[in-house]
Write a protein that holds these residues in place. Structure first.
Motif, short mmCIF file in Angstrom:
data_model
loop_
_atom_site.label_atom_id
_atom_site.label_comp_id
_atom_site.label_asym_id
_atom_site.label_seq_id
_atom_site.Cartn_x
_atom_site.Cartn_y
_atom_site.Cartn_z
N SER A 34 0.83 -1.20 0.00
CA SER A 34 0.00 0.00 0.00
C SER A 34 0.86 1.25 0.00
CB SER A 34 -0.89 0.01 1.25
OG SER A 34 -1.60 1.23 1.31
N GLU B 176 -4.60 3.96 2.96
CA GLU B 176 -4.24 2.74 3.70
C GLU B 176 -5.45 1.99 4.26
OE1 GLU B 176 -0.12 4.73 5.07
OE2 GLU B 176 -0.79 3.07 6.32
N PRO B 177 -6.51 2.71 4.71
CA PRO B 177 -7.68 1.96 5.22
C PRO B 177 -8.27 1.02 4.17
CG PRO B 177 -7.82 4.26 5.88
CD PRO B 177 -6.66 4.16 4.92
N ARG C 116 -5.91 -1.93 3.62
CA ARG C 116 -6.00 -2.92 4.72
C ARG C 116 -7.26 -3.78 4.56
NH1 ARG C 116 -3.51 1.06 7.96
NH2 ARG C 116 -5.51 1.93 8.55
N LYS C 117 -8.36 -3.14 4.14
CA LYS C 117 -9.61 -3.91 3.94
C LYS C 117 -9.45 -4.91 2.79
CE LYS C 117 -12.95 -0.57 5.62
NZ LYS C 117 -13.78 0.54 5.24
N ALA D 66 -6.67 -6.27 1.81
CA ALA D 66 -5.77 -7.32 2.31
C ALA D 66 -6.54 -8.29 3.21
CB ALA D 66 -4.61 -6.69 3.06
N ALA D 67 -7.42 -7.74 4.07
CA ALA D 67 -8.19 -8.60 4.98
C ALA D 67 -9.13 -9.51 4.18
CB ALA D 67 -8.99 -7.73 5.95
N LYS E 125 -1.28 -10.30 4.16
CA LYS E 125 -0.69 -9.15 4.86
C LYS E 125 -0.20 -8.15 3.82
CE LYS E 125 1.15 -10.88 9.18
NZ LYS E 125 1.99 -12.06 9.38
N LEU E 126 -0.12 -6.88 4.22
CA LEU E 126 0.48 -5.89 3.33
C LEU E 126 2.00 -6.01 3.47
CD1 LEU E 126 -1.83 -2.82 4.04
CD2 LEU E 126 -1.68 -4.11 1.89
N ARG F 279 6.04 -4.95 3.46
CA ARG F 279 6.72 -3.81 4.09
C ARG F 279 7.36 -2.93 3.03
NH1 ARG F 279 10.97 -5.94 6.89
NH2 ARG F 279 10.44 -7.94 5.95
#
Ligand code: R5P
Length: 299
Positions: A4, A9-10, A13-14, A16-17, A22-23, A25
């Motif tokens: 991301s 980012e929100p 993250r959704k 990815a979930a 996982k996102l 690094r």
């Protein structure tokens, strides 16, 4: 692998979930002179990479971050198999045609920059005009927020409802909503005398005593919305809803929305709304499932 950027980012993250992933690094910072630095901190050899970054405000900042991330992935020695940019809100999308001599076709310029940076494919959502996809000289897929918006609207009482298409450009999309919701369309004619100013010239169709849903691709300054609302109120409509994909909400938009006699503004999370823009009348629906599905089925 999913990564991301910092613009949304929100949503990343959704997504990815949804994918149970996982996102990855990645270190992103600015030098003291404002230039962007990116360092991908994962081994990505022979992997398919999805980088999620919206081209929302601050547009130039977020666009440069997207380009530099693609460049870091593709042009350093990381050797990914393929790099796919997930761009929920495509930057510089309004200039997909020029009107006057001396203007830049910025939609195409951004597409060319993405190509230079090393993109293999773009997955984006609700472009201003579908035909602008022709500027992408790489694989592309356009997604639509319609299913999540329709699902939400279906929970409302639609018996007395009509759709208003605010201009010619919004007609094809409004027709899709009309079919999906099984409600009629009323057409508005919009004129722009200058940038960021919208005037509704006339409304064609019956809206007296009707509830109305205005459908558009984005809300920017809210000029279009405010002038449509004024015109349809004068024609005696009842409750007014507005639904669009991209909540740009720039300049006077929030102040305009506060005083606009509108019941609800339905948007999606292609753009991350800062806290000061989250009015009670703004309902944000997530398009994470649509992007997750597209990634899951990506070939
Ligand atoms: C215009 O063609 C678009 O579809 C939207 O109607 C427009 O971008 C909305 O902008 P604003 O909120 O500034 O009127």
């Amino acid at each position: 692998m999913l990564f991301s950027g910092t613009s949304n980012e929100p949503l990343a993250r959704k997504i990815a979930a949804e994918l149970d992933h996982k996102l990855g690094r990645v270190f992103i910072k600015h030098f003291s002179d404002g230039e962007t630095y990116v360092n991908v901190q994962e081994a990505v050899d022979n992997q398919k990479i999805y980088f999620i970054q919206s081209g929302s405000f601050p547009t130039n900042e977020n666009l440069m971050e997207l380009l530099i991330m693609l460049h870091a992935l593709k042009k350093s020695n990381l050797h990914p198999k393929k790099v796919i940019a997930i761009v929920p809100f495509y930057p510089y999308r309004r200039m997909e045609k020029t009107v006057e001599l001396g203007e830049s076709l910025t939609f195409e310029l951004v597409a060319d920059l993405l190509k230079t940076a090393g993109i293999d494919k773009i997955i984006c959502m609700d472009l201003h005009k579908h035909r602008s996809k022709r500027f992408f000289k790489f694989q592309r897929r356009e997604l639509f927020a319609l299913p999540v918006i329709v699902e939400y609207l279906k929970k409302k009482d639609l018996t007395n409802m009509v759709i208003v298409a605010p201009d010619k450009g919004s007609m094809p999309e409004s027709k899709k909503y009309s079919r999906a919701l099984n409600i009629p369309i009323v057409k508005a004619y919009k004129k722009r005398n200058k940038h960021d100013e919208a005037i509704i010239k006339k409304i064609v169709g019956e809206i007296n005593n009707k509830d109305v849903i205005i459908i558009d691709d984005e809300i920017n300054t809210a000029g279009t919305l405010v002038s449509v609302v004024k015109a349809i109120k004068e024609k005696g409509c009842r409750d007014i809803y507005f639904a669009c994909t991209h909540a740009v909400l720039s300049g006077p938009a929030i102040e305009r929305l506060k005083t606009c006699p509108i019941k609800e503004v339905i948007v999606t999370d292609t753009i991350d709304l800062p806290i000061e823009k989250r009015l009670d009348k703004i309902k944000v629906l997530s398009v994470a499932k649509i992007f997750a599905e597209a990634i899951r089925n990506d070939r």
